[in-house]
Design a protein around this motif. Structure first.
Motif, short mmCIF file in Angstrom:
data_model
loop_
_atom_site.label_atom_id
_atom_site.label_comp_id
_atom_site.label_asym_id
_atom_site.label_seq_id
_atom_site.Cartn_x
_atom_site.Cartn_y
_atom_site.Cartn_z
N ASN A 154 -17.05 19.86 -13.96
CA ASN A 154 -16.23 21.11 -14.67
C ASN A 154 -16.62 22.67 -13.80
O ASN A 154 -15.50 23.35 -14.00
CB ASN A 154 -17.14 21.49 -16.02
N ASP A 155 -17.54 22.69 -12.93
CA ASP A 155 -17.76 23.86 -12.16
C ASP A 155 -16.67 23.68 -10.86
O ASP A 155 -16.58 24.78 -10.40
CB ASP A 155 -18.91 23.89 -11.67
N ASN A 156 -16.28 22.53 -10.64
CA ASN A 156 -15.35 22.26 -9.63
C ASN A 156 -14.27 21.85 -9.94
O ASN A 156 -13.96 20.47 -9.30
CB ASN A 156 -16.04 21.65 -8.40
N PRO A 157 -13.51 22.17 -10.52
CA PRO A 157 -12.09 21.59 -11.12
C PRO A 157 -10.90 21.17 -10.14
O PRO A 157 -10.27 20.23 -10.43
CB PRO A 157 -11.40 22.64 -12.23
N THR A 158 -11.01 21.92 -8.88
CA THR A 158 -10.13 21.33 -7.83
C THR A 158 -10.67 20.10 -7.08
O THR A 158 -9.76 19.70 -6.39
CB THR A 158 -9.87 22.61 -6.81
N LEU A 159 -11.54 19.67 -7.20
CA LEU A 159 -12.30 18.51 -6.54
C LEU A 159 -11.64 17.32 -7.19
O LEU A 159 -11.77 17.17 -8.50
CB LEU A 159 -13.58 18.35 -6.48
N PRO A 160 -11.10 16.14 -6.35
CA PRO A 160 -10.57 14.99 -7.20
C PRO A 160 -11.64 14.16 -7.55
O PRO A 160 -12.06 12.95 -6.97
CB PRO A 160 -9.83 14.60 -5.98
N SER A 178 -10.92 15.37 1.52
CA SER A 178 -9.67 15.40 2.08
C SER A 178 -9.02 14.27 2.05
O SER A 178 -7.59 14.28 1.97
CB SER A 178 -9.84 16.13 3.65
N LYS A 179 -9.64 13.08 2.17
CA LYS A 179 -8.66 11.81 2.01
C LYS A 179 -8.93 10.79 1.01
O LYS A 179 -8.35 9.92 0.71
CB LYS A 179 -8.98 11.11 3.46
N VAL A 186 0.84 -1.24 -0.07
CA VAL A 186 0.07 -0.09 0.13
C VAL A 186 0.90 1.21 0.03
O VAL A 186 1.93 1.39 0.75
CB VAL A 186 -0.95 0.14 1.24
N ASP A 187 0.50 1.97 -1.05
CA ASP A 187 1.25 3.61 -1.07
C ASP A 187 0.55 4.36 -0.06
O ASP A 187 -0.61 4.79 -0.37
CB ASP A 187 1.20 4.19 -2.40
N HIS A 188 1.10 4.60 1.08
CA HIS A 188 0.43 5.22 2.25
C HIS A 188 0.55 6.78 1.71
O HIS A 188 -0.03 7.71 2.71
CB HIS A 188 1.23 5.18 3.55
N SER A 189 1.16 7.46 0.65
CA SER A 189 1.16 8.77 0.53
C SER A 189 0.13 9.08 -0.43
O SER A 189 0.17 10.53 -0.87
CB SER A 189 2.65 9.10 -0.36
N THR A 190 -0.60 8.14 -0.90
CA THR A 190 -1.71 8.81 -2.00
C THR A 190 -2.98 8.83 -1.07
O THR A 190 -3.26 8.11 -0.14
CB THR A 190 -1.72 7.61 -3.24
N LYS A 191 -4.10 9.42 -1.94
CA LYS A 191 -5.53 9.33 -1.31
C LYS A 191 -5.94 8.15 -1.66
O LYS A 191 -5.43 7.30 -2.56
CB LYS A 191 -6.00 10.47 -2.05
N ILE A 192 -7.13 7.79 -0.78
CA ILE A 192 -8.09 6.35 -0.96
C ILE A 192 -8.64 6.62 -2.39
O ILE A 192 -9.39 7.60 -2.39
CB ILE A 192 -8.75 6.32 0.15
N LEU A 236 -21.69 9.39 6.69
CA LEU A 236 -20.65 8.75 5.58
C LEU A 236 -19.42 9.30 5.82
O LEU A 236 -18.44 8.71 5.79
CB LEU A 236 -21.23 9.00 4.15
N ASN A 237 -19.13 10.83 5.93
CA ASN A 237 -17.96 11.31 5.90
C ASN A 237 -17.18 10.96 7.22
O ASN A 237 -16.18 10.90 7.11
CB ASN A 237 -18.28 12.75 5.73
N GLU A 238 -18.10 10.96 8.25
CA GLU A 238 -17.23 10.38 9.60
C GLU A 238 -16.47 8.90 9.13
O GLU A 238 -15.31 8.51 9.70
CB GLU A 238 -18.07 10.14 10.64
N VAL A 239 -17.34 7.95 8.44
CA VAL A 239 -16.86 6.77 8.15
C VAL A 239 -15.75 6.78 7.40
O VAL A 239 -14.57 6.11 7.64
CB VAL A 239 -17.84 5.92 7.61
N ILE A 240 -15.76 7.61 6.42
CA ILE A 240 -14.48 7.89 5.51
C ILE A 240 -13.38 8.44 6.31
O ILE A 240 -12.26 7.85 5.86
CB ILE A 240 -14.98 8.54 4.23
N SER A 241 -13.41 9.36 7.10
CA SER A 241 -12.38 9.95 7.74
C SER A 241 -11.63 9.19 8.45
O SER A 241 -10.54 9.11 9.00
CB SER A 241 -12.85 11.02 8.43
N GLN A 242 -12.33 7.79 8.90
CA GLN A 242 -11.67 6.81 9.81
C GLN A 242 -10.74 5.89 9.20
O GLN A 242 -10.06 5.07 9.71
CB GLN A 242 -12.60 6.26 10.77
N LEU A 243 -11.18 5.86 7.87
CA LEU A 243 -10.24 4.89 6.93
C LEU A 243 -8.87 5.26 6.83
O LEU A 243 -8.37 6.40 6.88
CB LEU A 243 -10.95 4.84 5.45
N GLN A 244 -8.11 4.26 6.87
CA GLN A 244 -6.51 4.42 6.59
C GLN A 244 -5.87 3.47 5.52
O GLN A 244 -6.69 2.66 5.15
CB GLN A 244 -5.77 3.98 7.78
#
Length: 383
Positions: A259-265, A238-239, A208-214, A342-350
């Motif tokens: 298209n309206d939010n180009p900074t979002l991944p 964020s993660k 697992v590459d720990h430097s990348t986003k999930i 949902l975001n709380e569950v995702i925030s706890q993922l590693q």
């Protein structure tokens, strides 16, 4: 071998769970029956008839007869009604001019297509098997697609008629069968889930590459029920990064949002074939399976398909599907409709949660517990 007819509103080359489910059913039964299928000319989900398809062809020994339909993806309820009725008219015409096998499997929804088939065939002493994938009109009411009133009551009467005319009813969830038994307690029923039967890929050990986003992926219909557009707007990125495959009613909204939010991944990949999608999905850490609202009776087939691939699941739809993910330890669940949860569950993922060991275990669980051949054998014994 005896002849068997399947009547379905969806069939390949159309994409999606309904199409895959019916083809797999036809393919499995064709080993013991002479199977034919009648369906509309392919048009879903674009609302336009695909090019280069004849009204009759044979695929893997299955005879497919495609009938005229007036396809539409219009939001106008009268236009949608005419589209459904057009296939019903074609079915009636087909019945009048063709010899029909004694055993028929009718798929529902759409209710009107099932009603037409059961109404015309019940008087001729056919063995009628109703395959129920969703509880309409109840599901439509929960989705907001149908309102209480005269139309809803009429659809309830059609639903009851369909159940009463069936000799055997298949349901893809326990909740569906519980509901049906309140209406026709003496009719024979069978739990027949949408288990896949493709060859599972080998999961290779990986670091697992720990430097990348999930990397989270959604793949499937981009319809109102799934609520992927709302999901895009409410996720905490964020993660994670989100990848989307599919097409449907919300496709334009999702593209415009990206298209309206180009900074979002967020990356939209469009539609690909099922085989190609399976290869693509192996690139991701987890899949998310959302439903805009908890729908009684609904168990997304993605649960069984993606766990067979070894893909961990983030389930966001409630109900029986949530229980399956929890009971079989296929991933994580969040309260249906609660984006903060949902975001709380995702925030706890590693990143370490997504090593190959987890994927191998999920795949083993799926292969052991979601066996398409076992339930097919039971169905064959009842036909």
């Amino acid at each position: 071998m005896k002849d068997l007819l399947i009547i379905s509103n969806y069939f390949p080359p159309e994409m999606g769970a309904a199409s895959n489910r019916i083809f797999q059913l036809a393919e499995g039964l064709s080993k013991n029956q002479n199977v034919s299928v009648i369906c509309p000319f392919p048009n879903y989900p674009t609302g336009k008839v695909f090019k280069h398809y004849n009204n009759k062809e044979t695929i893997d020994g299955i005879t497919i007869k495609r009938l005229w339909v007036a396809p539409s993806v219009s939001k106008n309820k009268f236009v949608r009604l005419f589209s459904m009725l057009s296939f019903s008219f074609s079915i009636v015409w087909f019945f009048l001019w063709n010899k029909i096998p004694k055993t028929i499997i009718v798929n529902s929804p759409p209710l009107l297509v099932a009603f037409t088939s059961l109404f015309f065939l019940s008087a001729k002493k056919h063995r009628l098997i109703l395959n129920v994938s969703d509880l309409w009109p109840k599901a439509g009411l929960e989705l907001g697609a149908i309102k209480q009133g005269f139309s809803y009551k009429m659809l309830q009467k059609i639903e009851r008629f369909n159940y009463n005319k069936a000799d055997l009813i298949l349901g893809q969830s326990e909740e569906i069968l519980i509901h049906i038994k309140t209406i026709v307690p003496k009719t024979e029923t069978l739990l027949y889930r949408n288990f896949p039967n493709f060859s599972p890929p080998k999961i290779e050990p990986n670091d697992v590459d720990h430097s990348t986003k999930i990397k989270i992926v959604y793949a499937g219909l981009l319809g109102v029920a799934q609520g992927v557009f709302k999901l895009c707007k409410n996720l905490d990125y964020s993660k994670i990064e989100l990848h989307i495959y599919g097409s449907g009613a919300e496709e334009i909204q999702i593209k415009n949002f990206i298209n309206d939010n180009p900074t979002l991944p967020i990356t939209f990949h469009g539609s690909v074939s099922r085989n190609e999608l399976h290869r693509e999905l192996l690139k991701y850490d987890a899949t998310i399976i959302p439903l805009l609202n908890r729908i009684y009776g609904s168990v997304p087939s993605k649960i069984f398909e993606y766990s067979r691939l070894g893909l961990p699941i983030i389930y966001f739809g409630g109900g029986e599907g949530e229980n399956i993910v929890k009971d079989y330890k296929l991933g994580w669940v969040a309260e249906s409709g609660n984006y903060s949860a949902l975001n709380e569950v995702i925030s706890q993922l590693q990143r370490s949660d997504f090593d190959s060991g987890l994927k191998i275990q999920i795949q083993k669980t799926a292969l052991k517990n979601f066996d398409a051949s076992e339930q097919l054998n039971v169905l064959n014994s009842l036909i």
